[in-house]
Design an enzyme around this catalytic site. Structure first.
Site, PDB file in Angstrom:
ATOM      1  N   LYS A  14       0.954  -1.397   0.193  1.00 26.70           N
ATOM      2  CA  LYS A  14       0.054   0.114   0.111  1.00 26.70           C
ATOM      3  C   LYS A  14       0.867   1.033  -0.102  1.00 26.70           C
ATOM      4  O   LYS A  14       0.596   2.415  -0.798  1.00 26.70           O
ATOM      5  CB  LYS A  14      -1.014   0.132   1.224  1.00 26.70           C
ATOM      6  CG  LYS A  14      -1.892  -1.286   1.438  1.00 26.70           C
ATOM      7  CD  LYS A  14      -2.757  -1.055   2.780  1.00 26.70           C
ATOM      8  CE  LYS A  14      -1.811  -1.025   4.066  1.00 26.70           C
ATOM      9  NZ  LYS A  14      -1.284  -2.257   4.293  1.00 26.70           N
ATOM     10  N   ARG A  89      -9.542   1.186   9.141  1.00 23.00           N
ATOM     11  CA  ARG A  89      -8.861  -0.194   9.504  1.00 23.00           C
ATOM     12  C   ARG A  89      -9.582  -1.037  10.098  1.00 23.00           C
ATOM     13  O   ARG A  89      -9.534  -2.367  10.591  1.00 23.00           O
ATOM     14  CB  ARG A  89      -7.940   0.094  10.508  1.00 23.00           C
ATOM     15  CG  ARG A  89      -6.489  -0.379  10.743  1.00 23.00           C
ATOM     16  CD  ARG A  89      -5.637  -0.867   9.538  1.00 23.00           C
ATOM     17  NE  ARG A  89      -4.130  -1.160  10.362  1.00 23.00           N
ATOM     18  CZ  ARG A  89      -3.009  -0.477   9.773  1.00 23.00           C
ATOM     19  NH1 ARG A  89      -2.997   0.551   8.910  1.00 23.00           N
ATOM     20  NH2 ARG A  89      -1.928  -1.014  10.323  1.00 23.00           N
ATOM     21  N   ARG A 128      11.741  -5.838   5.224  1.00 19.74           N
ATOM     22  CA  ARG A 128      11.591  -4.632   5.537  1.00 19.74           C
ATOM     23  C   ARG A 128      12.106  -4.101   6.623  1.00 19.74           C
ATOM     24  O   ARG A 128      13.167  -2.998   6.647  1.00 19.74           O
ATOM     25  CB  ARG A 128      10.191  -3.977   5.427  1.00 19.74           C
ATOM     26  CG  ARG A 128       9.987  -2.465   5.634  1.00 19.74           C
ATOM     27  CD  ARG A 128       8.528  -1.992   5.380  1.00 19.74           C
ATOM     28  NE  ARG A 128       7.886  -2.697   6.568  1.00 19.74           N
ATOM     29  CZ  ARG A 128       6.433  -2.334   6.398  1.00 19.74           C
ATOM     30  NH1 ARG A 128       5.798  -1.683   5.734  1.00 19.74           N
ATOM     31  NH2 ARG A 128       5.687  -2.901   7.615  1.00 19.74           N
ATOM     32  N   ARG A 130      11.153  -2.934   9.733  1.00 20.62           N
ATOM     33  CA  ARG A 130      10.785  -1.750  10.839  1.00 20.62           C
ATOM     34  C   ARG A 130      10.648  -2.359  12.168  1.00 20.62           C
ATOM     35  O   ARG A 130      10.563  -3.666  12.344  1.00 20.62           O
ATOM     36  CB  ARG A 130       9.217  -1.484  10.306  1.00 20.62           C
ATOM     37  CG  ARG A 130       8.909   0.032  10.229  1.00 20.62           C
ATOM     38  CD  ARG A 130       7.742   0.455   9.246  1.00 20.62           C
ATOM     39  NE  ARG A 130       6.633  -0.372  10.102  1.00 20.62           N
ATOM     40  CZ  ARG A 130       5.327  -0.370   9.525  1.00 20.62           C
ATOM     41  NH1 ARG A 130       5.244   0.378   8.298  1.00 20.62           N
ATOM     42  NH2 ARG A 130       4.315  -1.164  10.258  1.00 20.62           N
ATOM     43  N   ARG A 141      -0.249  -8.815  13.733  1.00 13.72           N
ATOM     44  CA  ARG A 141      -0.706  -7.793  12.623  1.00 13.72           C
ATOM     45  C   ARG A 141      -1.430  -8.491  11.751  1.00 13.72           C
ATOM     46  O   ARG A 141      -2.721  -7.946  11.208  1.00 13.72           O
ATOM     47  CB  ARG A 141       0.481  -6.692  12.101  1.00 13.72           C
ATOM     48  CG  ARG A 141       0.984  -5.624  13.248  1.00 13.72           C
ATOM     49  CD  ARG A 141       2.266  -5.518  12.775  1.00 13.72           C
ATOM     50  NE  ARG A 141       2.437  -4.776  11.545  1.00 13.72           N
ATOM     51  CZ  ARG A 141       3.338  -4.862  10.727  1.00 13.72           C
ATOM     52  NH1 ARG A 141       4.591  -5.500  11.184  1.00 13.72           N
ATOM     53  NH2 ARG A 141       3.497  -4.331   9.750  1.00 13.72           N
TER      54      ARG A 141
HETATM   55  N1  LIG Z   1       5.185  -5.409  -5.688  1.00 18.93           N
HETATM   56  C1  LIG Z   1       6.273  -5.745  -4.640  1.00 18.93           C
HETATM   57  N2  LIG Z   1       7.046  -6.920  -4.667  1.00 18.93           N
HETATM   58  C2  LIG Z   1       7.834  -7.053  -3.777  1.00 18.93           C
HETATM   59  N3  LIG Z   1       8.230  -6.236  -2.611  1.00 18.93           N
HETATM   60  C3  LIG Z   1       7.538  -5.339  -2.504  1.00 18.93           C
HETATM   61  C4  LIG Z   1       6.413  -4.985  -3.588  1.00 18.93           C
HETATM   62  N4  LIG Z   1       5.607  -3.906  -3.147  1.00 18.93           N
HETATM   63  C5  LIG Z   1       6.286  -3.639  -1.934  1.00 18.93           C
HETATM   64  N5  LIG Z   1       7.332  -4.322  -1.425  1.00 18.93           N
HETATM   65  C6  LIG Z   1       8.164  -4.137  -0.420  1.00 18.93           C
HETATM   66  O1  LIG Z   1       7.527  -4.846   0.734  1.00 18.93           O
HETATM   67  C7  LIG Z   1       7.790  -3.999   1.859  1.00 18.93           C
HETATM   68  C8  LIG Z   1       6.299  -3.885   2.421  1.00 18.93           C
HETATM   69  O2  LIG Z   1       5.717  -2.784   1.345  1.00 18.93           O
HETATM   70  P1  LIG Z   1       4.868  -1.556   1.909  1.00 18.93           P
HETATM   71  O3  LIG Z   1       5.603  -0.840   3.025  1.00 18.93           O
HETATM   72  O4  LIG Z   1       4.603  -0.667   0.580  1.00 18.93           O
HETATM   73  O5  LIG Z   1       3.681  -2.349   2.356  1.00 18.93           O
HETATM   74  P2  LIG Z   1       2.390  -1.770   3.364  1.00 18.93           P
HETATM   75  O6  LIG Z   1       1.153  -2.367   2.830  1.00 18.93           O
HETATM   76  O7  LIG Z   1       2.280  -0.264   3.238  1.00 18.93           O
HETATM   77  O8  LIG Z   1       2.756  -2.354   4.624  1.00 18.93           O
HETATM   78  P3  LIG Z   1       2.139  -1.801   6.088  1.00 18.93           P
HETATM   79  O9  LIG Z   1       0.802  -1.827   6.033  1.00 18.93           O
HETATM   80  O10 LIG Z   1       2.967  -2.952   7.023  1.00 18.93           O
HETATM   81  O11 LIG Z   1       2.729  -0.248   6.094  1.00 18.93           O
HETATM   82  C9  LIG Z   1       8.515  -3.044   1.562  1.00 18.93           C
HETATM   83  O12 LIG Z   1       9.940  -3.443   2.097  1.00 18.93           O
HETATM   84  C10 LIG Z   1       8.497  -2.650  -0.005  1.00 18.93           C
HETATM   85  O13 LIG Z   1       9.729  -2.403  -0.336  1.00 18.93           O
HETATM   86  N1  LIG Z   2      -6.334   3.439  10.889  1.00 20.92           N
HETATM   87  C1  LIG Z   2      -5.519   2.676  12.198  1.00 20.92           C
HETATM   88  N2  LIG Z   2      -6.096   2.514  13.333  1.00 20.92           N
HETATM   89  C2  LIG Z   2      -5.371   2.132  14.178  1.00 20.92           C
HETATM   90  N3  LIG Z   2      -4.294   1.938  14.355  1.00 20.92           N
HETATM   91  C3  LIG Z   2      -3.464   2.093  13.334  1.00 20.92           C
HETATM   92  C4  LIG Z   2      -3.910   2.985  12.130  1.00 20.92           C
HETATM   93  N4  LIG Z   2      -3.083   3.065  11.373  1.00 20.92           N
HETATM   94  C5  LIG Z   2      -2.054   2.655  11.533  1.00 20.92           C
HETATM   95  N5  LIG Z   2      -2.112   2.082  13.091  1.00 20.92           N
HETATM   96  C6  LIG Z   2      -0.943   1.845  14.019  1.00 20.92           C
HETATM   97  O1  LIG Z   2      -0.037   2.026  13.369  1.00 20.92           O
HETATM   98  C7  LIG Z   2       0.711   0.622  13.093  1.00 20.92           C
HETATM   99  C8  LIG Z   2       1.592   0.752  11.786  1.00 20.92           C
HETATM  100  O2  LIG Z   2       0.608   0.818  10.784  1.00 20.92           O
HETATM  101  P1  LIG Z   2       1.091   0.852   9.157  1.00 20.92           P
HETATM  102  O3  LIG Z   2       0.038   1.194   8.469  1.00 20.92           O
HETATM  103  O4  LIG Z   2       1.337  -0.848   9.141  1.00 20.92           O
HETATM  104  O5  LIG Z   2       2.200   1.499   8.885  1.00 20.92           O
HETATM  105  C9  LIG Z   2      -0.419  -0.304  12.942  1.00 20.92           C
HETATM  106  O6  LIG Z   2      -0.051  -1.722  13.855  1.00 20.92           O
HETATM  107  C10 LIG Z   2      -1.217   0.383  14.273  1.00 20.92           C
HETATM  108  O7  LIG Z   2      -0.577  -0.115  15.719  1.00 20.92           O
END
Ligand SMILES: Nc1ncnc2c1ncn2[C@@H]1O[C@H](COP(=O)(O)OP(=O)(O)OP(=O)(O)O)[C@@H](O)[C@H]1O
Ligand SMILES: Nc1ncnc2c1ncn2[C@@H]1O[C@H](COP(=O)(O)O)[C@@H](O)[C@H]1O
Length: 188
Positions: A14, A89, A128, A130, A141
């Site tokens: 995303k 969410r 990743r 984090r 999660r």
């Molecule tokens: N199409 C893809 N193919 C391979 N790796 C990918 C792809 N898209 C994203 N990634 C990698 O996967 C990891 C997660 O991607 P991203 O942070 O965009 O996901 P997210 O859905 O926003 O996750 P979260 O909800 O945990 O924040 C990152 O390291 C990113 O570089």
């Molecule tokens: N919309 C949300 N509601 C509750 N908690 C949230 C929301 N968005 C993010 N969070 C908190 O942040 C972490 C990391 O979010 P990512 O979207 O994966 O970066 C998530 O686990 C919640 O604790």
């Protein structure tokens, strides 16, 4: 297409796709996770309240997230459109968003579901690295996603504006498929 909602499990891409689309469309990428992480880093009141939930992979309480989204959507740069990533969410947040939008005579244009199998998500998130990308927190999660967020796919399907994009392809291929899906929904 200027008001877009990304839905998908953790690691589905995303943030990656929303950042690219935000540049292309010149509309803000609003990631509640990024805003919360910045608040934690800056040790604001919001950050101090949110941290323990985020560390455990729990959802931060709705009232905190709803306040931050309401405030963010009122900022000048969000008047011409936005991309929501990580919000809503759960059903309560989705309904609250509908209310926020309709009270301003607005609506979202499209919800995009990025579909990726669970084993690929785990591999991506471990790569990743984090702070909340540990095996245990990732598992939690994913559980929270399946229980709380996944039902929103049907919520948005019922709204008639859901686009489903396969996210288990290269970043470039997903971007291309997404562009195609958005173009198709403009012309339909
Ligand atoms: N199409 C893809 N193919 C391979 N790796 C990918 C792809 N898209 C994203 N990634 C990698 O996967 C990891 C997660 O991607 P991203 O942070 O965009 O996901 P997210 O859905 O926003 O996750 P979260 O909800 O945990 O924040 C990152 O390291 C990113 O570089
Ligand atoms: N919309 C949300 N509601 C509750 N908690 C949230 C929301 N968005 C993010 N969070 C908190 O942040 C972490 C990391 O979010 P990512 O979207 O994966 O970066 C998530 O686990 C919640 O604790």
């Amino acid at each position: 297409m200027s008001r877009l909602i990304f839905i998908g499990p953790p690691g589905s891409g995303k943030g990656t796709q929303a950042a690219e689309l935000s540049k292309r469309e010149n509309i803000p990428h609003i990631s509640t996770g990024d805003i919360l992480r910045n608040s934690v880093q800056e040790q604001t009141k919001l950050g101090l309240e949110a941290k323990s939930y985020m560390d455990k992979g729990e959802l931060v309480p709705d009232r905190l997230v709803l306040d931050l989204v309401q405030e963010r959507l009122q900022q000048d740069d969000a008047q011409k459109g936005w991309i929501l990533d990580g919000f809503p969410r759960n059903t309560l947040q989705a309904e609250a968003l509908q209310q926020m939008l309709s009270s301003n005579n607005n609506d979202y244009d499209c919800a995009i579901f990025l579909d990726v199998p669970e084993e690929i998500l785990v591999e991506r998130l471990l790569g990743r690295g984090r702070a909340d990308d540990t095996t245990e927190t990732i598992r939690h999660r994913l559980k929270v996603y399946n229980e709380e967020t996944q039902p929103l796919i049907q919520f948005y399907r019922d709204g008639g504006k859901l686009k489903e994009v396969k996210g288990d392809r290269s970043v470039e291929q997903v971007t291309q498929d997404l562009q195609g899906a958005l173009a198709a929904s403009i012309s339909s």
